[in-house]
Design a protein around this motif. Sequence first.
Motif, PDB file in Angstrom:
ATOM      1  N   UNK A  35       0.813  -1.134   0.020  1.00  0.00           N
ATOM      2  CA  UNK A  35       0.116  -0.012  -0.024  1.00  0.00           C
ATOM      3  C   UNK A  35       0.953   1.185   0.026  1.00  0.00           C
ATOM      4  N   UNK A  36       0.216   2.314  -0.351  1.00  0.00           N
ATOM      5  CA  UNK A  36       0.951   3.397  -0.281  1.00  0.00           C
ATOM      6  C   UNK A  36       0.351   4.648   0.759  1.00  0.00           C
ATOM      7  N   UNK A  37       1.060   5.161   1.226  1.00  0.00           N
ATOM      8  CA  UNK A  37       0.484   6.409   2.177  1.00  0.00           C
ATOM      9  C   UNK A  37       1.577   7.587   1.977  1.00  0.00           C
ATOM     10  N   UNK A  38       0.912   8.576   1.216  1.00  0.00           N
ATOM     11  CA  UNK A  38       1.749   9.537   0.671  1.00  0.00           C
ATOM     12  C   UNK A  38       1.337  11.061   1.665  1.00  0.00           C
ATOM     13  N   UNK A  39       2.456  11.309   2.197  1.00  0.00           N
ATOM     14  CA  UNK A  39       2.189  12.561   3.123  1.00  0.00           C
ATOM     15  C   UNK A  39       2.143  13.793   2.344  1.00  0.00           C
ATOM     16  N   UNK A  40       0.905  14.365   2.453  1.00  0.00           N
ATOM     17  CA  UNK A  40       0.600  15.716   1.778  1.00  0.00           C
ATOM     18  C   UNK A  40       1.087  16.991   2.806  1.00  0.00           C
ATOM     19  N   UNK A  41       0.671  16.734   4.109  1.00  0.00           N
ATOM     20  CA  UNK A  41       1.070  17.816   5.120  1.00  0.00           C
ATOM     21  C   UNK A  41       1.111  16.906   6.456  1.00  0.00           C
ATOM     22  N   UNK A  42       1.248  17.716   7.498  1.00  0.00           N
ATOM     23  CA  UNK A  42       1.457  17.006   8.792  1.00  0.00           C
ATOM     24  C   UNK A  42       0.145  16.495   9.344  1.00  0.00           C
ATOM     25  N   UNK A  43      -0.756  17.139   8.580  1.00  0.00           N
ATOM     26  CA  UNK A  43      -2.141  16.561   9.033  1.00  0.00           C
ATOM     27  C   UNK A  43      -3.042  15.618   7.938  1.00  0.00           C
ATOM     28  N   UNK A  44      -2.622  15.603   6.861  1.00  0.00           N
ATOM     29  CA  UNK A  44      -3.174  14.942   5.668  1.00  0.00           C
ATOM     30  C   UNK A  44      -2.271  14.174   4.777  1.00  0.00           C
ATOM     31  N   UNK A  70      -2.985   8.006  17.026  1.00  0.00           N
ATOM     32  CA  UNK A  70      -3.581   8.120  18.169  1.00  0.00           C
ATOM     33  C   UNK A  70      -2.850   8.629  19.384  1.00  0.00           C
ATOM     34  N   UNK A  71      -3.369   9.919  19.754  1.00  0.00           N
ATOM     35  CA  UNK A  71      -2.246  10.580  20.877  1.00  0.00           C
ATOM     36  C   UNK A  71      -1.485  11.614  20.231  1.00  0.00           C
ATOM     37  N   UNK A  72      -1.486  11.774  19.093  1.00  0.00           N
ATOM     38  CA  UNK A  72      -0.513  12.548  18.163  1.00  0.00           C
ATOM     39  C   UNK A  72      -1.330  14.000  17.966  1.00  0.00           C
ATOM     40  N   UNK A  73      -2.403  14.434  18.373  1.00  0.00           N
ATOM     41  CA  UNK A  73      -3.317  15.716  18.216  1.00  0.00           C
ATOM     42  C   UNK A  73      -3.409  15.951  16.976  1.00  0.00           C
ATOM     43  N   UNK A  74      -3.064  16.927  16.055  1.00  0.00           N
ATOM     44  CA  UNK A  74      -3.357  17.124  14.730  1.00  0.00           C
ATOM     45  C   UNK A  74      -2.222  16.575  13.734  1.00  0.00           C
ATOM     46  N   UNK A  75      -1.405  15.650  14.189  1.00  0.00           N
ATOM     47  CA  UNK A  75      -0.377  15.187  13.484  1.00  0.00           C
ATOM     48  C   UNK A  75      -0.752  13.931  13.048  1.00  0.00           C
ATOM     49  N   UNK A  99      -6.775  10.823   3.872  1.00  0.00           N
ATOM     50  CA  UNK A  99      -7.309  10.728   5.353  1.00  0.00           C
ATOM     51  C   UNK A  99      -6.272  11.772   6.205  1.00  0.00           C
ATOM     52  N   UNK A 100      -7.132  12.279   7.276  1.00  0.00           N
ATOM     53  CA  UNK A 100      -6.711  13.315   8.016  1.00  0.00           C
ATOM     54  C   UNK A 100      -6.391  12.978   9.638  1.00  0.00           C
ATOM     55  N   UNK A 101      -5.427  13.724  10.236  1.00  0.00           N
ATOM     56  CA  UNK A 101      -4.913  13.403  11.834  1.00  0.00           C
ATOM     57  C   UNK A 101      -6.286  13.281  12.678  1.00  0.00           C
ATOM     58  N   UNK A 102      -7.190  14.007  12.191  1.00  0.00           N
ATOM     59  CA  UNK A 102      -8.362  13.791  12.996  1.00  0.00           C
ATOM     60  C   UNK A 102      -9.765  14.054  12.113  1.00  0.00           C
ATOM     61  N   UNK A 103     -10.684  13.263  12.587  1.00  0.00           N
ATOM     62  CA  UNK A 103     -11.856  13.424  11.646  1.00  0.00           C
ATOM     63  C   UNK A 103     -12.696  14.727  11.663  1.00  0.00           C
ATOM     64  N   UNK A 104     -12.417  15.499  12.649  1.00  0.00           N
ATOM     65  CA  UNK A 104     -12.765  16.909  12.450  1.00  0.00           C
ATOM     66  C   UNK A 104     -12.386  17.831  11.424  1.00  0.00           C
ATOM     67  N   UNK A 105     -11.122  17.448  10.900  1.00  0.00           N
ATOM     68  CA  UNK A 105     -10.322  18.117   9.780  1.00  0.00           C
ATOM     69  C   UNK A 105     -11.216  17.713   8.445  1.00  0.00           C
ATOM     70  N   UNK A 106     -11.835  16.671   8.352  1.00  0.00           N
ATOM     71  CA  UNK A 106     -12.192  16.093   7.153  1.00  0.00           C
ATOM     72  C   UNK A 106     -13.682  16.989   7.175  1.00  0.00           C
TER      73      UNK A 106
END
Length: 163
Positions: A35-44, A70-75, A99-106
């Motif tokens: 699989x791939x997880x491409x980091x776009x920003x600290x949160x996305x 989990x436990x990393x806040x918005x990272x 995918x965002x660090x926290x559901x509220x960001x979506x």
Amino acid sequence: MRAGAALAGLALAGCASLEPATPPDYTGPTANVADQAVQVSDQRLHVFEMTQVDGRRLATTSMATVRASQGRGFAVAPVALTNELPLRPVRVRLQATTQYAAPVLALTNPTCQVQGDVAFTPEAGKAYRVAGRIAAEACEAWIEDLASRQPVTDKVPGKGIQP
């Protein structure tokens, strides 16, 4: 307390239904699909993953990333999984998602999610990865040969990023 125990039991039962990509009775050679997880920003992240093989639900990069974050806040802490597939025709479910660090960001940021099934026959001696594109005009996923970067499955198409 009982409600908490019941929820924990349901969560564990959900995990118990996840299976390996290669059936337990298969003893032949396999090919690796990452699989791939491409980091776009600290949160996305943009995640391109395989979620099922021949109807068997797999542990996914999305789930592993949620646990690691989990436990990393918005990272967000990306975790990309790999699967071993038998060298025979299979039907795989691919997914491309934001995918965002926290559901509220979506709720307040653009998102993409597309999933669909494709036919795939891995070959001996080759490695593969789930690839894709998340853009304003389209969200899509496919499997590509890792060495050549050429698609080896049809693309799972979807609408572009949704505000």
